[in-house]
Motif scaffolding. Structure first.
Motif, PDB file in Angstrom:
ATOM      1  N   HIS A 196     116.511   0.313  -9.309  1.00  0.00           N
ATOM      2  CA  HIS A 196     115.863   1.232 -10.261  1.00  0.00           C
ATOM      3  C   HIS A 196     114.597   1.696  -9.558  1.00  0.00           C
ATOM      4  N   ARG A 206     119.548  -7.132  -7.743  1.00  0.00           N
ATOM      5  CA  ARG A 206     118.651  -5.970  -7.764  1.00  0.00           C
ATOM      6  C   ARG A 206     117.987  -5.825  -6.408  1.00  0.00           C
ATOM      7  N   MET A 237     106.746   0.508 -27.526  1.00  0.00           N
ATOM      8  CA  MET A 237     105.524  -0.027 -26.905  1.00  0.00           C
ATOM      9  C   MET A 237     104.396  -0.137 -27.922  1.00  0.00           C
ATOM     10  N   ASP A 285     121.334  -2.233 -21.452  1.00  0.00           N
ATOM     11  CA  ASP A 285     120.443  -2.955 -20.534  1.00  0.00           C
ATOM     12  C   ASP A 285     119.349  -3.599 -21.376  1.00  0.00           C
ATOM     13  N   GLU A 309     121.678   3.644 -15.758  1.00  0.00           N
ATOM     14  CA  GLU A 309     121.039   2.965 -16.892  1.00  0.00           C
ATOM     15  C   GLU A 309     119.934   3.810 -17.506  1.00  0.00           C
ATOM     16  N   PRO A 310     120.254   4.974 -18.031  1.00  0.00           N
ATOM     17  CA  PRO A 310     119.191   5.808 -18.584  1.00  0.00           C
ATOM     18  C   PRO A 310     118.640   5.265 -19.910  1.00  0.00           C
ATOM     19  N   GLY A 311     117.347   5.402 -20.099  1.00  0.00           N
ATOM     20  CA  GLY A 311     116.719   5.034 -21.373  1.00  0.00           C
ATOM     21  C   GLY A 311     116.083   6.267 -21.976  1.00  0.00           C
ATOM     22  N   ARG A 312     115.022   6.738 -21.305  1.00  0.00           N
ATOM     23  CA  ARG A 312     114.257   7.890 -21.794  1.00  0.00           C
ATOM     24  C   ARG A 312     115.156   9.110 -22.031  1.00  0.00           C
ATOM     25  N   SER A 342     110.588   5.447 -13.248  1.00  0.00           N
ATOM     26  CA  SER A 342     110.872   6.135 -14.494  1.00  0.00           C
ATOM     27  C   SER A 342     110.175   7.492 -14.471  1.00  0.00           C
ATOM     28  N   GLN A 343     110.712   8.433 -15.265  1.00  0.00           N
ATOM     29  CA  GLN A 343     110.147   9.791 -15.326  1.00  0.00           C
ATOM     30  C   GLN A 343     110.095  10.400 -13.920  1.00  0.00           C
ATOM     31  N   HIS A 351     122.249  -3.317  -7.670  1.00  0.00           N
ATOM     32  CA  HIS A 351     121.543  -2.470  -8.618  1.00  0.00           C
ATOM     33  C   HIS A 351     120.187  -2.106  -8.030  1.00  0.00           C
ATOM     34  N   GLY A 367     120.335   2.425 -11.736  1.00  0.00           N
ATOM     35  CA  GLY A 367     119.259   2.247 -12.709  1.00  0.00           C
ATOM     36  C   GLY A 367     119.026   3.489 -13.542  1.00  0.00           C
ATOM     37  N   GLY A 368     117.793   3.600 -14.067  1.00  0.00           N
ATOM     38  CA  GLY A 368     117.472   4.750 -14.926  1.00  0.00           C
ATOM     39  C   GLY A 368     116.443   5.623 -14.247  1.00  0.00           C
ATOM     40  N   GLY A 369     115.655   6.320 -15.056  1.00  0.00           N
ATOM     41  CA  GLY A 369     114.515   7.027 -14.495  1.00  0.00           C
ATOM     42  C   GLY A 369     114.530   8.533 -14.588  1.00  0.00           C
ATOM     43  N   LEU A 370     115.591   9.115 -15.128  1.00  0.00           N
ATOM     44  CA  LEU A 370     115.688  10.573 -15.160  1.00  0.00           C
ATOM     45  C   LEU A 370     114.531  11.193 -15.958  1.00  0.00           C
ATOM     46  N   HIS A 382     118.255  -7.859 -17.449  1.00  0.00           N
ATOM     47  CA  HIS A 382     117.299  -7.619 -16.362  1.00  0.00           C
ATOM     48  C   HIS A 382     116.065  -8.502 -16.487  1.00  0.00           C
TER      49      HIS A 382
END
Ligand code: LLP
Length: 424
Positions: free
Chosen positions: A209, A157, A386, A87, A281-284, A212-213, A207, A242-245, A110
Motif C-alpha cells: 500500500h 506486506r 477518525m 480490510d 483495497e480501496p477505502g476513500r 492514500s489520496q 501486498h 492496496g488502496g490509495g486512489l 492488517h
C-alpha cells in the motif's frame, strides 16, 4: 462571485427541489435535519453500492473495502453484499465486520504491530487472510500456532520503495516507513522465504500500500512492477496493490476513476506475465463522495477587513482532517444549492482551540443567517471514522438515504455514553 457547488462533489443521487433545496437519495436535506438534528452525516447508499460494484468490476474477486475509511455494521454489510472483501486494521474493525455478519473468510487483517491478542482473535475467528508486516510478527504467529496443528493463510506486506506524492503522514510506499518488509534491503524476499518454509503459515501472496489520496497512476504502475517481479520470482498466487486512489475534495480537483486504476495495474501485471490474482483495497474511493456533513450555523462573526468566522455545531471531532493534514473542503448551503456562493467564510467548529477550522476558504450565499443548515461535501471517508469525543462532544448520527427512504445507521451519542467506561 463564486459558482454554485459543483454536482461532481455531491453524492451521485443528489437532486434539487423546486424551492432550491438539496435532496439526497430522494430525501430533502431539511427533512433529514428535522428528523435527526445536526451535525449529521448523510450517506447516499446507492452511491456506495455503485463504487463497490466498480471496484469488483475493475479487480474481480478478492477486492477489499478498506474499513478504516468508514465502518459501522450497515457499511460492512453493504460492502459484503456487493461482493467485496473487507480490510480490517485492528481487532476492533474485525469485530464490527464480524458482528455485521460478514464471513470471517472475507476479512483481510492488517496492521504493523498486531498484538498477540489481535493475532489470536484473527486465528480463533478464522479470518481469511492475515497480512504479515514484520519479522517479529512472524515470530508471534509461529509462537501462537506451534504445536496446535493449525495453519493460517497469509500475505506478506512489502514496501516497494515508491515515494507517492501525497501528504507525508499518509505516504507508506517509501523505504523510510514503519510498514512492511523493505524490498530494496532484501527483507521482502527473506520474509517470503521464511514464511514459505513455515509449517503453520500458508503463504498466498504479497501486498503493498503506497499511500492514500494518490493522484498519480504512475506511482501505482511503478509499485505494481515491483510487486509483479516478486510475485513471479516466488510463484505466488495473490497480489494486492492496496488502496490509495485519489478523490476530489475541491472544485479544481479531479477524482481518479476506479476502472482506469484497475486497468493500469492489471496491464502492468499481465505484461509482466503475472499469473497471481491481482487485487486492491480501496477505502476513500468507495465512500468519500457518498456523504455530506450537515451542520447548523450558530454564530457569525464578521471581522471587518479580516474575515468572517461562521461557527457551526460540529468541528474537529467529526472531521479532524483539516487540523491533521491541512485538508481542504468546500462549503455550501443546501437551501440554495444552485445559487452562487459569493460570501467568503471561514468555517469553524465549537472546540476550545483556534485550530478547530473545518474549512479555511469556504463560500456561502450572502444571505447566510444563524440557524441555516450549512454542508461540507465529500466527508464520507476518514471523517466519522477518525472522529472523537474531544471536549466531551457527542459524536454525530449517521443516516443512509436510498430512493426516498432514510434509516439511521449510527445513532447520535447521548450524554450517558460519555461515562459508559468510567469507574467510580
Ligand atoms: N490498505 C491499507 C493497508 C491502508 O493502510 C489503507 C489506508 C488503505 C488500504 C485504504 O486507503 P484509501 O483507499 O482509503 O486511500 N486518515 C487519512 C488516510 C489514512 C489512510 C490509511 N491507510 C486521511 O484522512 O487522509
Amino acid at each position: 462571485m463564486t459558482n454554485p457547488i459543483s454536482h461532481s462533489l455531491l453524492p451521485d443521487n443528489s437532486t434539487v427541489d423546486d424551492d432550491g433545496m438539496l435532496a439526497i437519495g430522494g430525501v430533502r436535506v431539511d427533512d433529514l435535519v428535522a428528523e435527526y438534528g445536526t451535525p449529521l452525516f448523510v450517506y447516499d447508499e446507492l452511491h456506495i453500492r455503485s463504487r463497490c460494484q466498480q471496484a469488483v468490476n475493475a479487480f474481480g474477486d478478492g477486492v477489499a473495502y478498506a474499513a478504516k475509511a468508514f465502518l459501522c455494521t450497515a457499511m460492512a454489510r453493504i460492502a459484503h453484499e456487493e461482493g467485496m472483501h473487507i480490510d480490517v486494521a485492528t481487532m476492533g474493525e474485525a469485530y464490527v465486520a464480524l458482528q455485521a455478519g460478514v464471513p470471517a473468510e472475507s476479512l483481510v487483517f492488517h496492521g504493523n504491530n498486531k498484538s498477540e491478542d489481535e493475532l489470536r482473535y484473527a486465528i480463533d475467528n478464522r479470518i481469511g487472510r492475515i497480512v504479515i508486516d514484520s519479522f517479529d510478527e512472524i515470530d508471534r504467529i509461529e509462537r501462537i500456532l506451534s504445536n496446535t496443528g493449525e495453519t493460517i493463510q497469509a500475505l506478506i506486506r512489502v514496501t516497494p520503495g515508491i515515494q507517492a506524492s501525497t501528504h507525508e503522514y499518509v505516504a507508506t510506499g517509501q523505504d523510510d516507513s514503519k510498514f512492511g518488509f523493505t524490498v530494496s534491503t532484501g527483507w521482502a524476499g527473506e520474509a517470503v522465504e521464511r514464511v514459505s518454509s513455515s509449517d503453520c503459515i500458508d503463504l498466498l501472496g504479497i501486498h503493498a500500500h503506497i499511500g492514500s489520496q494518490v493522484f498519480t497512476l504512475e506511482s501505482f504502475r511503478r509499485a505494481a512492477e515491483v510487486l509483479a517481479d516478486l510475485s513471479n520470482l516466488f510463484q505466488l498466487s495473490e497480489l494486492s496493490v492496496g488502496g490509495g486512489l485519489g478523490v476530489a475534495y475541491l472544485e479544481e480537483e479531479e477524482t481518479l476513476d476506479i476502472e482506469e486504476w484497475g486497468q493500469t495495474i492489471k496491464k502492468v501485471c499481465s505484461e509482466s506475465g503475472v499469473t497471481a490474482r491481482v487485487t486492491a483495497e480501496p477505502g476513500r474511493a468507495i465512500v468519500a463522495s457518498a456523504a455530506v456533513t450537515l451542520y447548523t450555523v450558530g454564530t457569525i462573526k464578521k471581522l471587518p477587513g479580516i474575515r468572517t468566522y461562521v461557527a457551526v455545531d460540529g468541528g474537529m471531532h467529526d472531521n479532524p482532517r483539516p487540523a491533521l493534514y491541512g485538508s481542504g473542503y468546500e462549503t455550501f448551503v443546501p437551501r440554495r444549492v444552485e445559487d452562487p456562493r459569493n460570501f467568503p467564510i471561514t468555517l469553524v467548529g465549537k472546540h476550545c482551540e483556534s485550530g478547530d477550522v473545518i474549512v479555511s476558504n469556504g463560500y456561502a450565499p450572502d444571505d447566510l443567517v444563524v440557524g441555516d443548515i450549512l454542508a461540507t461535501p465529500v466527508t464520507g471517508a476518514y471523517g466519522h471514522s477518525m472522529g472523537s469525543n474531544y471536549n466531551k462532544v457527542l459524536r454525530p448520527a449517521v443516516v443512509f438515504v436510498n430512493e426516498g427512504s432514510h434509516r439511521l445507521v449510527i445513532r447520535r451519542e447521548e450524554l450517558s455514553d460519555l461515562i459508559n467506561t468510567d469507574i467510580g
